[in-house]
Design a protein around this motif. Structure first.
Motif, PDB file in Angstrom:
ATOM      1  N   UNK A   1      42.208   6.075 -31.886  1.00 16.60           N
ATOM      2  CA  UNK A   1      42.058   5.897 -30.453  1.00 16.60           C
ATOM      3  C   UNK A   1      43.355   6.325 -29.748  1.00 16.60           C
ATOM      4  N   UNK A   2      43.242   7.125 -28.725  1.00 19.05           N
ATOM      5  CA  UNK A   2      44.436   7.643 -28.061  1.00 19.05           C
ATOM      6  C   UNK A   2      45.009   6.633 -27.066  1.00 19.05           C
ATOM      7  N   UNK A   3      46.305   6.710 -26.868  1.00 20.76           N
ATOM      8  CA  UNK A   3      47.000   5.838 -25.925  1.00 20.76           C
ATOM      9  C   UNK A   3      47.103   6.542 -24.574  1.00 20.76           C
ATOM     10  N   UNK A   4      47.452   5.799 -23.519  1.00 24.57           N
ATOM     11  CA  UNK A   4      47.682   6.463 -22.231  1.00 24.57           C
ATOM     12  C   UNK A   4      48.753   7.549 -22.318  1.00 24.57           C
ATOM     13  N   UNK A   5      49.813   7.303 -23.104  1.00 24.12           N
ATOM     14  CA  UNK A   5      50.853   8.327 -23.272  1.00 24.12           C
ATOM     15  C   UNK A   5      50.287   9.578 -23.945  1.00 24.12           C
ATOM     16  N   UNK A   6      49.401   9.377 -24.946  1.00 26.32           N
ATOM     17  CA  UNK A   6      48.752  10.517 -25.604  1.00 26.32           C
ATOM     18  C   UNK A   6      47.932  11.320 -24.592  1.00 26.32           C
ATOM     19  N   UNK A   7      47.217  10.607 -23.722  1.00 23.59           N
ATOM     20  CA  UNK A   7      46.376  11.288 -22.730  1.00 23.59           C
ATOM     21  C   UNK A   7      47.224  12.054 -21.723  1.00 23.59           C
ATOM     22  N   UNK A   8      48.350  11.453 -21.304  1.00 22.57           N
ATOM     23  CA  UNK A   8      49.253  12.175 -20.399  1.00 22.57           C
ATOM     24  C   UNK A   8      49.718  13.478 -21.038  1.00 22.57           C
ATOM     25  N   UNK A   9      50.110  13.399 -22.313  1.00 23.30           N
ATOM     26  CA  UNK A   9      50.580  14.590 -23.022  1.00 23.30           C
ATOM     27  C   UNK A   9      49.462  15.624 -23.149  1.00 23.30           C
ATOM     28  N   UNK A  10      48.250  15.170 -23.479  1.00 23.21           N
ATOM     29  CA  UNK A  10      47.116  16.090 -23.612  1.00 23.21           C
ATOM     30  C   UNK A  10      46.799  16.781 -22.282  1.00 23.21           C
ATOM     31  N   UNK A  11      47.040  16.080 -21.173  1.00 24.36           N
ATOM     32  CA  UNK A  11      46.804  16.651 -19.847  1.00 24.36           C
ATOM     33  C   UNK A  11      47.967  17.542 -19.398  1.00 24.36           C
ATOM     34  N   UNK A  12      49.041  17.564 -20.190  1.00 25.73           N
ATOM     35  CA  UNK A  12      50.206  18.357 -19.833  1.00 25.73           C
ATOM     36  C   UNK A  12      51.002  17.759 -18.682  1.00 25.73           C
ATOM     37  N   UNK A  13      50.931  16.438 -18.523  1.00 26.01           N
ATOM     38  CA  UNK A  13      51.595  15.773 -17.409  1.00 26.01           C
ATOM     39  C   UNK A  13      52.873  15.096 -17.868  1.00 26.01           C
ATOM     40  N   UNK A  14      53.902  15.211 -17.046  1.00 18.78           N
ATOM     41  CA  UNK A  14      55.183  14.557 -17.300  1.00 18.78           C
ATOM     42  C   UNK A  14      55.420  13.574 -16.168  1.00 18.78           C
ATOM     43  N   UNK A  15      55.789  12.356 -16.519  1.00 17.65           N
ATOM     44  CA  UNK A  15      56.047  11.343 -15.498  1.00 17.65           C
ATOM     45  C   UNK A  15      57.317  11.682 -14.730  1.00 17.65           C
ATOM     46  N   UNK A  16      57.261  11.560 -13.401  1.00 16.34           N
ATOM     47  CA  UNK A  16      58.470  11.823 -12.608  1.00 16.34           C
ATOM     48  C   UNK A  16      59.485  10.688 -12.777  1.00 16.34           C
ATOM     49  N   UNK A  17      60.727  10.976 -12.461  1.00 13.08           N
ATOM     50  CA  UNK A  17      61.760   9.944 -12.440  1.00 13.08           C
ATOM     51  C   UNK A  17      61.459   8.985 -11.292  1.00 13.08           C
ATOM     52  N   UNK A  18      61.715   7.700 -11.519  1.00 11.57           N
ATOM     53  CA  UNK A  18      61.543   6.700 -10.465  1.00 11.57           C
ATOM     54  C   UNK A  18      62.938   6.376  -9.940  1.00 11.57           C
ATOM     55  N   UNK A  19      63.206   6.798  -8.725  1.00 16.71           N
ATOM     56  CA  UNK A  19      64.503   6.525  -8.116  1.00 16.71           C
ATOM     57  C   UNK A  19      64.537   5.128  -7.529  1.00 16.71           C
ATOM     58  N   UNK A  20      65.627   4.793  -6.884  1.00 16.11           N
ATOM     59  CA  UNK A  20      65.717   3.470  -6.262  1.00 16.11           C
ATOM     60  C   UNK A  20      64.749   3.367  -5.082  1.00 16.11           C
TER      61      UNK A  20
END
Length: 154
Positions: free
Chosen positions: A1-20
């Motif tokens: 079973x895939x994780x949310x992180x696996x799905x993000x990677x499969x979609x080719x998505x990178x999480x943006x930096x969260x600034x203050x």
């Protein structure tokens, strides 16, 4: 079973930096198993006089909502350390900086809602409000906040 992180990677998505935070607030507040996420925008402000339904197309605003959803997921990752702790996206409030006669708010906010389902599967399906606003901070096209149930209440 895939994780949310696996799905993000499969979609080719990178999480943006969260600034203050850009004001006197925090990105998230936890009470019990609920995590309340502060409103976020697409990160690319428009000029204050640009509106969805006039200068900004539904397609562009939908893409902005998707990017905003990615930022909300980045906040979740920052708060939880592991996106597998997301039990359910409970509620989303999507605000669209639109002209008064605009009526496609749901289509715009689907950009975020669809992303949540792509990343979290059934747990990404949520209750939602999609409304129009006369203005939003710094001229952004959309602002979205969420309530998330988590499995690790800490």
């Amino acid at each position: 079973m895939s994780t949310p992180e696996d799905r993000l990677q499969a979609l080719g998505l990178v999480l943006p930096e969260v600034g203050p935070p850009l004001g006197s607030y925090v990105h998230a507040v936890r009470t019990g198993t609920l995590l309340f996420l502060a409103g976020k925008g697409p990160g690319t402000p428009a000029a204050p006089d640009l509106k969805v339904g006039r200068e900004i197309s539904v397609e562009q605003a939908r893409a902005d909502a998707r990017h905003t959803g990615l930022t909300l997921i980045a906040v979740l990752k920052q708060e939880l350390g592991d996106l597998s702790h997301v039990k359910r996206i409970v509620k989303v409030l999507g605000m669209v900086n639109a002209v008064p006669e605009f009526g496609q708010h749901p289509e715009v906010i689907n950009g975020c809602s669809d992303l949540f389902v792509e990343v979290f599967g059934e747990a990404g399906k949520h209750a939602r409000s999609a409304v129009g606003m006369g203005s939003l901070p710094r001229g952004i096209s959309v602002e979205i906040e969420a309530i998330v149930e988590v499995t690790d209440p800490q």
